[in-house]
Scaffold this motif. Structure first.
Motif, PDB file in Angstrom:
ATOM      1  N   ALA A  91      41.300  45.773  42.481  1.00 13.65           N
ATOM      2  CA  ALA A  91      41.441  45.127  41.177  1.00 13.65           C
ATOM      3  C   ALA A  91      42.907  45.052  40.759  1.00 13.65           C
ATOM      4  O   ALA A  91      43.363  44.043  40.211  1.00 13.65           O
ATOM      5  CB  ALA A  91      40.626  45.882  40.131  1.00 13.65           C
ATOM      6  N   LEU A  92      43.667  46.090  41.035  1.00  9.66           N
ATOM      7  CA  LEU A  92      45.092  46.100  40.679  1.00  9.66           C
ATOM      8  C   LEU A  92      45.883  45.124  41.545  1.00  9.66           C
ATOM      9  O   LEU A  92      46.778  44.429  41.063  1.00  9.66           O
ATOM     10  CB  LEU A  92      45.662  47.515  40.819  1.00  9.66           C
TER      11      LEU A  92
ATOM     12  N   ALA B 113      47.913  42.114  40.001  1.00 11.93           N
ATOM     13  CA  ALA B 113      49.355  41.997  40.253  1.00 11.93           C
ATOM     14  C   ALA B 113      49.704  40.600  40.766  1.00 11.93           C
ATOM     15  O   ALA B 113      50.709  40.009  40.374  1.00 11.93           O
ATOM     16  CB  ALA B 113      49.802  43.059  41.244  1.00 11.93           C
ATOM     17  N   ASP B 114      48.843  40.053  41.637  1.00 11.76           N
ATOM     18  CA  ASP B 114      49.063  38.683  42.142  1.00 11.76           C
ATOM     19  C   ASP B 114      49.015  37.693  41.001  1.00 11.76           C
ATOM     20  O   ASP B 114      49.822  36.772  40.920  1.00 11.76           O
ATOM     21  CB  ASP B 114      47.973  38.312  43.164  1.00 11.76           C
ATOM     22  N   LYS B 115      48.042  37.882  40.150  1.00 11.83           N
ATOM     23  CA  LYS B 115      47.821  36.951  39.066  1.00 11.83           C
ATOM     24  C   LYS B 115      48.915  37.018  38.000  1.00 11.83           C
ATOM     25  O   LYS B 115      49.398  35.998  37.499  1.00 11.83           O
ATOM     26  CB  LYS B 115      46.457  37.258  38.422  1.00 11.83           C
ATOM     27  N   VAL B 116      49.294  38.221  37.654  1.00  9.82           N
ATOM     28  CA  VAL B 116      50.260  38.427  36.565  1.00  9.82           C
ATOM     29  C   VAL B 116      51.699  38.337  37.080  1.00  9.82           C
ATOM     30  O   VAL B 116      52.623  38.011  36.340  1.00  9.82           O
ATOM     31  CB  VAL B 116      50.003  39.800  35.879  1.00  9.82           C
ATOM     32  N   GLY B 117      51.882  38.602  38.375  1.00  8.72           N
ATOM     33  CA  GLY B 117      53.223  38.553  38.949  1.00  8.72           C
ATOM     34  C   GLY B 117      54.020  39.816  38.661  1.00  8.72           C
ATOM     35  O   GLY B 117      55.247  39.813  38.670  1.00  8.72           O
ATOM     36  N   TYR B 118      53.330  40.877  38.402  1.00  6.48           N
ATOM     37  CA  TYR B 118      53.990  42.144  38.044  1.00  6.48           C
ATOM     38  C   TYR B 118      53.001  43.271  38.246  1.00  6.48           C
ATOM     39  O   TYR B 118      51.803  43.092  38.056  1.00  6.48           O
ATOM     40  CB  TYR B 118      54.439  42.059  36.580  1.00  6.48           C
ATOM     41  N   LEU B 119      53.512  44.416  38.648  1.00  2.00           N
ATOM     42  CA  LEU B 119      52.658  45.597  38.750  1.00  2.00           C
ATOM     43  C   LEU B 119      53.328  46.769  38.036  1.00  2.00           C
ATOM     44  O   LEU B 119      54.477  47.094  38.313  1.00  2.00           O
ATOM     45  CB  LEU B 119      52.419  45.955  40.227  1.00  2.00           C
TER      46      LEU B 119
END
Ligand SMILES: *Cc1c(COP(=O)(O)O)cnc(C)c1O
Length: 229
Positions: free
Chosen positions: A112-113, A117-123
């Motif tokens: 899920a993370l 992260a792919d979707k938001v462009g940040y982790l």
């Protein structure tokens, strides 16, 4: 809570952190205070911000989003830690708002993370939550699975994995649990150990905590009480 009381509480906690650090031969600046503001209003958080506090902890993603999207505009250098159990359907929101998620506690969250992260462009930075008492009602990876799970998390997220977090069982001596967490973090070369709350943060510091999560001793009793998990 009165502004003055909150300021006094905060400076008392800082003082106690410093003292506990010095007593165990540690540098006070190696310990960060996470002010746990769950269930408390924005106004209280603003008082803490004005008194110099920058790191805050919230349990619920929705509540954190409502309060901190507003606060961040005025205080861009604040840091938000998500410290409550994370449901998979809240992961994208959590990734959007958090600087650190302290509750990576099961394999399902890894996927899920990754997706978030792919979707938001940040982790955000991540801590692995360990159920040091192996309590059935409590979140966290079991002590038996912890080493393999941390290895897996490090493979997937590399240096975003910053450390471990835990909540010892209530009504038990917390020190063996703190020691377990501290050893676990060190064994994996992870810098952050998040442990210790209002009732036991000094003992946590003596056992190596780098993040202490203190709520009621700063903000007073919570308006609504909910068991922590
Ligand atoms: C609420 C909470 C805290 C703070 O607890 P206090 O006893 O109020 O200091 C710390 N960690 C977690 C995970 C929490 O849910």
């Amino acid at each position: 809570m009165l502004e003055q009381t909150l300021q006094n509480n905060l400076s008392l906690i800082r003082h106690r952190i410093e003292k506990a650090a010095i007593q165990s031969g540690r540098l006070p600046e190696t310990i960060k205070l996470v002010a746990v503001s769950k269930f408390h209003p924005i106004e209280s958080i603003q008082v803490a911000l004005k008194a110099g506090q920058r790191i805050f902890g919230e349990n619920r993603v929705q509540e954190a989003k409502e309060k901190f999207s507003i606060l961040r505009e005025a205080w861009p250098d604040l840091k938000l830690h998500i410290i409550g159990t994370l449901q998979t359907n809240k992961v994208i929101d959590a990734v959007k708002i958090a600087d650190t998620i302290e509750t990576l506690d099961r394999p399902k969250l890894i996927d899920a993370l990754n997706h978030a992260a792919d979707k938001v462009g940040y982790l955000p930075d991540l801590l692995v939550q360990v159920n040091t008492g192996n309590e059935p009602q409590k979140s966290g990876i079991s002590t038996k699975e912890a080493d393999a799970f941390i290895d897996l998390c490090c493979q997937r997220f590399g240096s975003n994995i910053k450390g471990v977090m835990g909540i010892p069982p209530a009504n038990e001596d917390p020190i063996p649990h703190f020691q377990f967490l501290s050893d676990l973090g060190k064994r994996h070369g992870l810098p952050e150990i998040s442990m210790g709350m209002s009732a036991d943060f000094e003992q946590a510091i003596a056992s190596g905590a780098t993040l202490v999560r203190v709520g009621s001793a700063i903000f007073g009793p919570r308006p609504i009480s909910k068991p922590i998990s």
